[in-house]
Design a protein around this motif. Sequence first.
Motif, PDB file in Angstrom:
ATOM      1  N   UNK A  60      70.562 -23.104 -92.197  1.00 28.89           N
ATOM      2  CA  UNK A  60      71.933 -23.423 -92.599  1.00 28.89           C
ATOM      3  C   UNK A  60      72.610 -24.340 -91.567  1.00 28.89           C
ATOM      4  N   UNK A  61      72.430 -24.014 -90.274  1.00 33.64           N
ATOM      5  CA  UNK A  61      73.043 -24.850 -89.232  1.00 33.64           C
ATOM      6  C   UNK A  61      72.459 -26.264 -89.287  1.00 33.64           C
ATOM      7  N   UNK A  62      71.158 -26.344 -89.551  1.00 27.47           N
ATOM      8  CA  UNK A  62      70.495 -27.650 -89.605  1.00 27.47           C
ATOM      9  C   UNK A  62      71.003 -28.469 -90.794  1.00 27.47           C
ATOM     10  N   UNK A  63      71.216 -27.787 -91.938  1.00 25.26           N
ATOM     11  CA  UNK A  63      71.743 -28.497 -93.117  1.00 25.26           C
ATOM     12  C   UNK A  63      73.122 -29.065 -92.804  1.00 25.26           C
ATOM     13  N   UNK A  64      73.980 -28.255 -92.178  1.00 21.91           N
ATOM     14  CA  UNK A  64      75.335 -28.714 -91.830  1.00 21.91           C
ATOM     15  C   UNK A  64      75.270 -29.917 -90.899  1.00 21.91           C
ATOM     16  N   UNK A  65      74.390 -29.832 -89.922  1.00 24.10           N
ATOM     17  CA  UNK A  65      74.284 -30.920 -88.944  1.00 24.10           C
ATOM     18  C   UNK A  65      73.834 -32.208 -89.630  1.00 24.10           C
ATOM     19  N   UNK A  66      72.788 -32.093 -90.464  1.00 27.49           N
ATOM     20  CA  UNK A  66      72.254 -33.294 -91.120  1.00 27.49           C
ATOM     21  C   UNK A  66      73.273 -33.905 -92.078  1.00 27.49           C
ATOM     22  N   UNK A  67      74.101 -33.027 -92.681  1.00 24.94           N
ATOM     23  CA  UNK A  67      75.090 -33.527 -93.637  1.00 24.94           C
ATOM     24  C   UNK A  67      76.378 -33.971 -92.954  1.00 24.94           C
ATOM     25  N   UNK A  68      76.500 -33.664 -91.654  1.00 26.39           N
ATOM     26  CA  UNK A  68      77.755 -33.997 -90.947  1.00 26.39           C
ATOM     27  C   UNK A  68      78.912 -33.136 -91.425  1.00 26.39           C
ATOM     28  N   UNK A  69      78.602 -31.897 -91.855  1.00 25.35           N
ATOM     29  CA  UNK A  69      79.659 -31.006 -92.367  1.00 25.35           C
ATOM     30  C   UNK A  69      80.160 -30.067 -91.267  1.00 25.35           C
ATOM     31  N   UNK A  70      81.259 -29.407 -91.556  1.00 26.93           N
ATOM     32  CA  UNK A  70      81.916 -28.561 -90.557  1.00 26.93           C
ATOM     33  C   UNK A  70      81.249 -27.194 -90.406  1.00 26.93           C
ATOM     34  N   UNK A  71      81.332 -26.664 -89.196  1.00 25.86           N
ATOM     35  CA  UNK A  71      80.923 -25.274 -88.983  1.00 25.86           C
ATOM     36  C   UNK A  71      82.069 -24.344 -89.411  1.00 25.86           C
TER      37      UNK A  71
ATOM     38  N   UNK B 258      84.189 -22.918 -87.685  1.00 29.93           N
ATOM     39  CA  UNK B 258      85.370 -23.094 -86.841  1.00 29.93           C
ATOM     40  C   UNK B 258      86.130 -24.368 -87.190  1.00 29.93           C
ATOM     41  N   UNK B 259      85.627 -25.126 -88.153  1.00 34.74           N
ATOM     42  CA  UNK B 259      86.316 -26.346 -88.574  1.00 34.74           C
ATOM     43  C   UNK B 259      85.979 -27.556 -87.731  1.00 34.74           C
ATOM     44  N   UNK B 260      84.861 -27.517 -87.011  1.00 40.93           N
ATOM     45  CA  UNK B 260      84.446 -28.665 -86.208  1.00 40.93           C
ATOM     46  C   UNK B 260      82.983 -28.988 -86.442  1.00 40.93           C
ATOM     47  N   UNK B 261      82.490 -29.980 -85.698  1.00 39.90           N
ATOM     48  CA  UNK B 261      81.051 -30.278 -85.750  1.00 39.90           C
ATOM     49  C   UNK B 261      80.343 -29.323 -84.818  1.00 39.90           C
ATOM     50  N   UNK B 262      79.037 -29.152 -85.055  1.00 36.66           N
ATOM     51  CA  UNK B 262      78.316 -28.254 -84.164  1.00 36.66           C
ATOM     52  C   UNK B 262      77.964 -28.975 -82.872  1.00 36.66           C
ATOM     53  N   UNK B 263      77.891 -28.202 -81.806  1.00 36.45           N
ATOM     54  CA  UNK B 263      77.503 -28.731 -80.496  1.00 36.45           C
ATOM     55  C   UNK B 263      75.989 -28.680 -80.384  1.00 36.45           C
ATOM     56  N   UNK B 264      75.446 -29.387 -79.407  1.00 32.78           N
ATOM     57  CA  UNK B 264      74.009 -29.314 -79.114  1.00 32.78           C
ATOM     58  C   UNK B 264      73.628 -27.873 -78.812  1.00 32.78           C
TER      59      UNK B 264
ATOM     60  N   UNK C  75      77.639 -27.695 -98.121  1.00 28.82           N
ATOM     61  CA  UNK C  75      77.299 -28.254 -96.796  1.00 28.82           C
ATOM     62  C   UNK C  75      75.875 -28.807 -96.761  1.00 28.82           C
ATOM     63  N   UNK C  76      75.154 -28.672 -97.874  1.00 24.58           N
ATOM     64  CA  UNK C  76      73.803 -29.258 -97.918  1.00 24.58           C
ATOM     65  C   UNK C  76      73.929 -30.790 -97.847  1.00 24.58           C
ATOM     66  N   UNK C  77      72.901 -31.473 -97.316  1.00 20.15           N
ATOM     67  CA  UNK C  77      73.032 -32.930 -97.158  1.00 20.15           C
ATOM     68  C   UNK C  77      72.917 -33.724 -98.461  1.00 20.15           C
ATOM     69  N   UNK C  78      72.926 -33.050 -99.617  1.00 20.84           N
ATOM     70  CA  UNK C  78      72.891 -33.771-100.899  1.00 20.84           C
ATOM     71  C   UNK C  78      73.701 -32.963-101.918  1.00 20.84           C
TER      72      UNK C  78
END
Length: 373
Positions: free
Chosen positions: A180-191, A193-199, A340-343
């Motif tokens: 799930x975290x990877x899908x959000x990251x690839x899609x550029x969607x929010x976590x 907390x309402x932000x992008x994920x950190x490294x 939040x999926x990248x498609x």
Amino acid sequence: MLNIFSAPGRYIQGADATAYLPKELKRLGVDGSALIVTSATPRQQLETLWHQSFQQQGLNIEIFDFGGEASFEETAKISRRAQESQVSVIIGVGGGKVLDTARASADKLNLPVVCCPTTAASDAPCSTVSVIYTPQGVFESCLFSRRNPDLVIVDTSIILKAPLRGLVAGMGDALATFFEADACYRAGKMNILGGSSTLCARMIAQLCYATLLKDGITALKDAQAGVLSPSFDRIVEANTLMSGLGFESGGLALAHSLHNGLTAMTETHVFMHGEKVAFGALVQIILEARDENILSAVLTFCCSVGLPITLSDIGLPSLTQEQANKIAQLTLAPHESAHNEPFALTAGQVTDAIYRADACGQAFKSSYASAGT
Ligand SMILES: [Zn+2]
């Protein structure tokens, strides 16, 4: 979009960690009285220790017997009791509902909150989210507290005594975290907390997945034998800390939305949150057309620890198209994290993926059985 990461103020895990609770409260600056919200089993296991150890630190305790449902009504009762007794901290000791109610009550009064999970069945203890139900047990809303718990104490001696099914379900909840975290990251969607994920959040999610694959089976065997082993310790950390930080600061995607859709089927109500999430993770992996090696690793892991990989495993052996479509519609409701999926997804694609995941799971089970493993 800003990168946002959040975590509990302090996390302590280990054998007999409960004994350190009053000392840790003092460190936080708590004095006077503490309200412990708990249920029958933890009270029976820990009440004598609480009285002794709190007294040694000059702290008083009051115990509130949890009514059984994480509802606004229960939250109001706890808040009232906390105000009447003028306590300076609320401590939840128990399963997810106890912790969620303690957290929501403390937030209402802006008091510090401590979460002491007695099972590693979900990733709730470290987060800001409380899931609120009606007194009849129907989902009502998700409440976001202003802060993560000030302190989380995970007593592995107590977790070891909890039913094994909870530990396995916790691994199911944790299994979805990376995907799930990877899908959000690839899609550029929010976590969450309402932000992008950190490294950092991404690495935690990856470590969570790697820990499950490496230690999950051994941890389960050790727990069956009643042994507090390093593998057991690492799985408790994966289920509680890594999965908690990973989902909140990494974000959710299809797996949890599919879980929410599945809850519309009464047949699934006897299955735990993490069991349904594990099937959701499988559907997500199928939908994302992930590498065969990943699919095979996930199926092997689930089969080895007893997590669901077929519709039968979650009480839906003869799911009709109409029912599958209903699950898909709910999975894709506007507020759901499936977006939040990248498609972009259609209900037809989700329905199709549910049946494909089931077919994959069934085929894997028969080969797993014939391989005699
Ligand atoms: Zn979950």
